[in-house]
Write a protein that holds these residues in place. Structure first.
Motif, PDB file in Angstrom:
ATOM      1  N   SER A  51      -9.581   2.626  -1.975  1.00 22.97           N
ATOM      2  CA  SER A  51      -8.577   3.662  -2.234  1.00 22.97           C
ATOM      3  C   SER A  51      -7.466   3.148  -3.132  1.00 22.97           C
ATOM      4  CB  SER A  51      -7.987   4.180  -0.919  1.00 22.97           C
ATOM      5  OG  SER A  51      -7.183   3.205  -0.284  1.00 22.97           O
ATOM      6  N   PRO A  57      -4.674   7.377  -4.164  1.00 26.33           N
ATOM      7  CA  PRO A  57      -5.399   6.879  -2.985  1.00 26.33           C
ATOM      8  C   PRO A  57      -5.622   7.946  -1.908  1.00 26.33           C
ATOM      9  CG  PRO A  57      -3.748   5.291  -3.681  1.00 26.33           C
ATOM     10  CD  PRO A  57      -3.509   6.528  -4.479  1.00 26.33           C
ATOM     11  N   LEU A  61      -9.209   9.429  -0.492  1.00 22.01           N
ATOM     12  CA  LEU A  61      -9.608   9.433   0.917  1.00 22.01           C
ATOM     13  C   LEU A  61      -9.996  10.841   1.358  1.00 22.01           C
ATOM     14  CD1 LEU A  61      -6.935   6.999   2.379  1.00 22.01           C
ATOM     15  CD2 LEU A  61      -9.398   6.590   2.225  1.00 22.01           C
TER      16      LEU A  61
END
Length: 333
Positions: A51, A57, A61
């Motif tokens: 990530s 990030p 996810l």
């Protein structure tokens, strides 16, 4: 890296210690092995590392979970991974067979050919030649290593194909993603408290600056940008380069054969995608730097022989034989 690893281990221990509830218990039951949480720790650390090389990030996810909304997408993703691994193993088996033939190790040629049939589930595991002469030991070691990896692949293929609907694993995946987010937040908080930054922080702060009002002033001072070793770039670095060079002439040099930092999560597909686009006249110009003026003809021929087998469209994403090295110095032995 030593201090970073210790700090991350402490943060992850704290996160796992405070993780509770039935959903977490399900994850523990699924992943605990040998009465340790090592596998859970490895999954969280891997998710975190992947990530962190993304421009967003949290969005990445979220995408990890979104695939579970489509059962067919999950099945397709698993089959794509299996096909890619099978193709790579088949390429290795073919290279080993060719090398065995060229070395005149005739007693083991049939066994090498049998590896491909075994990989395709046409025959059982082939048996190598009996006594192996000393000069053929390196080939035999390659055979044993490849056979072992093919066996593990076939076992994995059986497991994945026999597994229940992978979408059923979404609850465990959601827990893993939440643990990763908790770990990321805890690690960031501890770094702030101790006045620490790691390399990933520097990259993400650079991205933030280039997405702020200050970006135009920074870009105005960049007329030319030169990037070396472009094959070892990750998505976050690519986004930084794109933003920084938006008003500049950008010149990037790379070589897929030299892509050696996958363990640091660099993605050579970034280079390959841009090369193909530029070669097709989209977005820029591609120049082949395959004229070798330093090496003799025999060295160039040796390099071409090796990479002509190793780098194919199926294994490596590029057909090396289409653009091999050419020797441009006087031919010498």
């Amino acid at each position: 890296d030593g201090e970073k690893n210790v700090l991350q281990a402490e943060c992850l221990s704290d996160v796992l210690e405070h993780a509770d509830g039935e959903r977490f218990a399900l994850l523990y039951d699924a992943l605990l092995a040998d009465r340790t949480d090592d596998r859970i720790r490895a999954f969280v650390r891997n998710l975190y590392e992947f990530s962190e090389i993304q421009p967003d990030p949290d969005g990445w996810l979220n995408d990890c979970l979104r695939i579970y909304d489509d059962p067919q997408a999950v099945a397709d993703a698993l089959q794509q991974m299996l096909r890619a691994e099978r193709t790579a193993l088949a390429a290795e088996a073919d290279a080993l067979r060719i090398d065995t033939v060229q070395a005149a190790f005739t007693r083991n040629i049939a066994a090498c050919e049998g590896l491909t049939d075994w990989l395709n589930r046409l025959t059982d595991r082939p048996k190598p030649a009996g006594r192996i002469p000393d000069w053929a030991q390196p080939l035999h070691e390659r055979y044993k290593d490849l056979a072992g990896r093919i066996e593990k692949f076939l076992d994995k293929e059986d497991t994945w194909n026999a597994a229940p609907d992978a979408v059923a694993a979404r609850p465990e995946a959601e827990v893993l993603v939440q643990l990763t987010r908790d770990f990321r937040a805890e690690y960031a908080a501890v770094k702030r408290k101790r006045g620490k930054l790691d390399f990933s922080d520097l990259e993400h702060y650079a991205l933030e600056i280039l997405q702020s009002d200050a970006a135009e002033e920074i870009r105005a001072g960049v007329r030319y940008m030169f990037v070396d070793e472009y094959q070892d770039t990750n998505p976050l670095q690519e986004e930084i380069l794109n933003l920084l060079s938006a008003r500049a002439d950008l010149f990037e040099v790379g070589d897929l054969k030299q892509s050696i930092y996958a363990f640091r999560l660099c993605d050579p597909r970034i280079f390959l995608h841009k090369y193909r686009a530029y070669a097709a006249g989209r977005g820029g110009q591609a120049y082949l730097l395959n004229a070798n003026f330093r090496s003799s003809q025999s060295v160039v021929a040796g390099v071409n022989a090796v990479f002509g087998r190793a780098m194919t469209e199926a294994f490596g994403g590029v057909n090396y034989t289409e653009t091999p090295l050419t020797c441009t110095r006087n031919k010498q032995g």
